[in-house]
Motif scaffolding. Sequence first.
Motif, PDB file in Angstrom:
ATOM      1  N   ILE A   1     -46.250   1.584   3.261  1.00 17.97           N
ATOM      2  CA  ILE A   1     -45.466   2.135   4.367  1.00 17.97           C
ATOM      3  C   ILE A   1     -45.019   3.558   4.035  1.00 17.97           C
ATOM      4  O   ILE A   1     -43.992   3.771   3.379  1.00 17.97           O
ATOM      5  CB  ILE A   1     -44.240   1.255   4.668  1.00 17.97           C
ATOM      6  CG1 ILE A   1     -44.654  -0.208   4.799  1.00 17.97           C
ATOM      7  CG2 ILE A   1     -43.539   1.726   5.943  1.00 17.97           C
ATOM      8  CD1 ILE A   1     -43.494  -1.183   4.855  1.00 17.97           C
TER       9      ILE A   1
ATOM     10  N   SER B   1     -43.450   7.389   9.388  1.00 13.73           N
ATOM     11  CA  SER B   1     -42.142   7.286  10.017  1.00 13.73           C
ATOM     12  C   SER B   1     -42.153   6.127  11.013  1.00 13.73           C
ATOM     13  O   SER B   1     -43.218   5.620  11.407  1.00 13.73           O
ATOM     14  CB  SER B   1     -41.799   8.578  10.764  1.00 13.73           C
ATOM     15  OG  SER B   1     -42.647   8.737  11.889  1.00 13.73           O
ATOM     16  N   GLU B   2     -40.978   5.715  11.437  1.00 16.98           N
ATOM     17  CA  GLU B   2     -40.889   4.648  12.426  1.00 16.98           C
ATOM     18  C   GLU B   2     -41.597   5.046  13.724  1.00 16.98           C
ATOM     19  O   GLU B   2     -42.306   4.226  14.327  1.00 16.98           O
ATOM     20  CB  GLU B   2     -39.416   4.331  12.694  1.00 16.98           C
ATOM     21  CG  GLU B   2     -39.208   3.184  13.666  1.00 16.98           C
ATOM     22  CD  GLU B   2     -37.743   2.871  13.884  1.00 16.98           C
ATOM     23  OE1 GLU B   2     -37.437   2.183  14.862  1.00 16.98           O
ATOM     24  OE2 GLU B   2     -36.905   3.332  13.073  1.00 16.98           O
TER      25      GLU B   2
ATOM     26  N   ARG C   1     -39.636  -0.429   9.949  1.00 19.44           N
ATOM     27  CA  ARG C   1     -40.948   0.119   9.585  1.00 19.44           C
ATOM     28  C   ARG C   1     -41.856  -0.978   9.018  1.00 19.44           C
ATOM     29  O   ARG C   1     -43.062  -0.995   9.277  1.00 19.44           O
ATOM     30  CB  ARG C   1     -40.776   1.258   8.581  1.00 19.44           C
ATOM     31  CG  ARG C   1     -40.142   2.512   9.191  1.00 19.44           C
ATOM     32  CD  ARG C   1     -39.668   3.465   8.127  1.00 19.44           C
ATOM     33  NE  ARG C   1     -40.780   4.019   7.365  1.00 19.44           N
ATOM     34  CZ  ARG C   1     -40.659   4.476   6.124  1.00 19.44           C
ATOM     35  NH1 ARG C   1     -39.482   4.440   5.503  1.00 19.44           N
ATOM     36  NH2 ARG C   1     -41.712   4.976   5.498  1.00 19.44           N
TER      37      ARG C   1
ATOM     38  N   SER D   1     -45.347  -2.216  10.495  1.00 21.04           N
ATOM     39  CA  SER D   1     -46.526  -2.197   9.617  1.00 21.04           C
ATOM     40  C   SER D   1     -47.282  -3.517   9.680  1.00 21.04           C
ATOM     41  O   SER D   1     -48.522  -3.540   9.648  1.00 21.04           O
ATOM     42  CB  SER D   1     -46.110  -1.906   8.173  1.00 21.04           C
ATOM     43  OG  SER D   1     -45.520  -0.631   8.058  1.00 21.04           O
TER      44      SER D   1
END
Length: 208
Positions: free
Chosen positions: A20, A23-24, A51, A55
């Motif tokens: 990850i 960014s969000e 996040r 993902s």
Amino acid sequence: MPLYKSIAVNNETHVLIWHITESEKELNTPLTLESYSQKRLSDMKSEIHRRAYLSVRHLLAIAQYTDADLIYDENGKPSLSDGVNISITHSYEYAAIILGANAVGIDIEKQRDKIIRIASKFISDKEFEYLNENAPNYIKNLTVIWGAKEAVYKLYGQPGVSFKQHIIIAPFEINKGITKSLLSFEEIQETYETDFIEFNNFTCVYTF
């Protein structure tokens, strides 16, 4: 970064790991989420959890599933709409799923010193017999055992299982990446194949 690692465990079992780094907003933009998933996402106070949640949806897409295909039972155990078994995990900057024709479980843990302080809460006497607290790999070994027990707990998917009392991890060598896990709970007596890998001070354990 998109897919970090793909592992074909066998013909029916597959692990996908996501690093990850986005960014969000970058993670959210290309996704289509169901309304209940959008609400769950908005209720999460932690950005890293949001996040990680997103993902996992990217990992589902790689496996050719959508957010709508992921369903949960009354105990919170996930499955897929076509009957394929799935288990989900995330820790800090990594998220992962395992898919299988049979029951599966997966866990990612960061290797941290604090696991030594809580070892007595989840390590059984049988496991302490083969562990050496002075060994250089002691923290890694504890992390494998914790991850394996977490994976078995997810695989079984029923409440009441104690990590210390009901799940035993067989002796293993850290460089071999394989062990076995025994679940002994009520009338259940099951042994599961359990594999693990290490990367960037993280341990990923999956059982099937």
